[in-house]
Design an enzyme around this catalytic site. Sequence first.
Site, PDB file in Angstrom:
ATOM      1  N   ASP A  39       7.753  32.347 -39.186  1.00  0.00           N
ATOM      2  CA  ASP A  39       7.483  30.876 -39.411  1.00  0.00           C
ATOM      3  C   ASP A  39       6.080  30.594 -38.883  1.00  0.00           C
ATOM      4  OD1 ASP A  39       8.357  31.458 -37.012  1.00  0.00           O
ATOM      5  OD2 ASP A  39       9.677  29.615 -36.612  1.00  0.00           O
ATOM      6  N   GLY A 124      23.423  29.461 -26.587  1.00  0.00           N
ATOM      7  CA  GLY A 124      22.504  30.634 -26.535  1.00  0.00           C
ATOM      8  C   GLY A 124      22.819  31.740 -27.449  1.00  0.00           C
ATOM      9  N   LEU A 127      21.851  30.249 -32.625  1.00  0.00           N
ATOM     10  CA  LEU A 127      22.396  29.637 -33.817  1.00  0.00           C
ATOM     11  C   LEU A 127      21.828  28.152 -33.804  1.00  0.00           C
ATOM     12  CD1 LEU A 127      26.209  30.719 -34.229  1.00  0.00           C
ATOM     13  CD2 LEU A 127      24.119  31.410 -35.108  1.00  0.00           C
ATOM     14  N   SER A 128      20.716  27.897 -33.109  1.00  0.00           N
ATOM     15  CA  SER A 128      19.988  26.703 -32.975  1.00  0.00           C
ATOM     16  C   SER A 128      20.799  25.580 -32.784  1.00  0.00           C
ATOM     17  CB  SER A 128      19.434  26.504 -34.241  1.00  0.00           C
ATOM     18  OG  SER A 128      18.344  27.381 -34.372  1.00  0.00           O
ATOM     19  N   SER A 129      21.507  25.431 -31.604  1.00  0.00           N
ATOM     20  CA  SER A 129      22.189  24.355 -31.179  1.00  0.00           C
ATOM     21  C   SER A 129      21.546  23.254 -30.811  1.00  0.00           C
ATOM     22  CB  SER A 129      23.468  24.790 -30.010  1.00  0.00           C
ATOM     23  OG  SER A 129      22.467  25.213 -28.907  1.00  0.00           O
ATOM     24  N   GLU A 162      11.718  18.534 -29.927  1.00  0.00           N
ATOM     25  CA  GLU A 162      11.900  19.431 -29.100  1.00  0.00           C
ATOM     26  C   GLU A 162      10.268  20.146 -28.501  1.00  0.00           C
ATOM     27  OE1 GLU A 162      14.018  23.853 -29.683  1.00  0.00           O
ATOM     28  OE2 GLU A 162      14.645  22.177 -30.535  1.00  0.00           O
ATOM     29  N   ASP A 173      14.521  25.807 -37.972  1.00  0.00           N
ATOM     30  CA  ASP A 173      15.669  25.323 -37.246  1.00  0.00           C
ATOM     31  C   ASP A 173      16.132  23.818 -37.748  1.00  0.00           C
ATOM     32  OD1 ASP A 173      15.677  27.766 -36.350  1.00  0.00           O
ATOM     33  OD2 ASP A 173      15.392  27.083 -34.070  1.00  0.00           O
ATOM     34  N   TYR A 223       7.083  36.943 -26.749  1.00  0.00           N
ATOM     35  CA  TYR A 223       6.891  36.165 -27.933  1.00  0.00           C
ATOM     36  C   TYR A 223       5.303  35.757 -28.121  1.00  0.00           C
ATOM     37  CZ  TYR A 223       7.272  31.943 -31.001  1.00  0.00           C
ATOM     38  OH  TYR A 223       7.179  30.867 -31.845  1.00  0.00           O
TER      39      TYR A 223
END
Length: 389
Positions: A39, A124, A127-129, A162, A173, A223
């Site tokens: 992405d 955590g 799954l992009s809560s 975010e 997400d 990252y």
Amino acid sequence: MNDILIKKTTAFFKDAFGTEPTKIVLSPGRINIIGEHIDYNDGYVLPAAIDKIICFAFEKNNSNTSKIIAIDLDDSFEVDVTTTMELTDNVWTNYVRGVIHQLKIKGFVFEGFNCVFSSNIPVGSGLSSSAALECGFLFGVNALFDLQIKPVDMALMGQSAEHWVGINCGIMDQFSSVMGLENKVIKIDCQTLEFEYHDANFNDYALILFDSNVKHSLFSSAYNTRREECEEGLSILKTEFPDIQSFRDCTEDHILNLQHKMSENVFRRSLFVVKEIRRVSLACDALDNGNIEALGQLMFDTHEGLSVDYEVSCAELDFIVATLKQQSAVVGSRLMGGGFGGCTINLIKKGQEDALKTKLTALYHNAFGIELKIYDVTIGNGTSLYTPN
């Protein structure tokens, strides 16, 4: 499972405020079939919304103050929506404040409201809560005050919320949480936000997530380093090949021809990105042709690339994938998400899931002394209003 969650959330709302909610919103988590670490490299991703959700209940309260209750956290806060939003030490509230901030800076007019929410998305687990929280909350306010915000704009506002919290996420997400369709994956162009749906006919296969239950501390620093290495690789490519604007313009030969000009790490990161961008297109072809076995092989190839070339796997994830690869019932497996822990996403022939779960759980515990978490998922719809039957 979602019916139970909806009943629990609406009953809690009635107990807390003495009235029935006027809007109920369901906002899903997401998986990514293939297209990892792409992405931010102007590539394509192939996510889907899933049947794990956050349920929200809303009503206007005819004041300037909103009260938001997080059932699962046994926590709540109140905020005057006419004031400027500021970050606080209570992290979950910042995602909500971030959405309110986005609405205010874009000039939307709304008043106070009551909101209760509860979730069955494992926190955590990759799954992009957080995206489900942002997008579901925004969807509810939009419906409550008839703000007429378009779905794609909701995804972008969720992403901006975010970023305001301090997490520099891509668009995948939020986009998949809002735009998901049952039994469809979404091919998203991360450069233009153009998207297309592809059928995900997994009729004979189960989608199962095996959660390693570990998160290594390398994640944040590694990252950032991967992003820098990719930027360096692209800069070298642009210098040598002026027609190249992004990795999507490259072939593997471009990378191989410039190996002598790149450090070993930059070369391997760049090679992975070019291969992964191509794998997303091949995965769409496989889905369009109903060739799930071919899709599964691409997933195995992605994991190999993430482990060897991009170096974002870990011993636990490699163990899970290597163990599953030996099982004839498993057609595909790879780490999903940023890496250094979290989940693997796995395609398993139906009828053999239970035996595999038992076997892998025992082997994993014997190897690492860690309990494996398991989530069965299906591909579901994006964020939507719920209407009771």
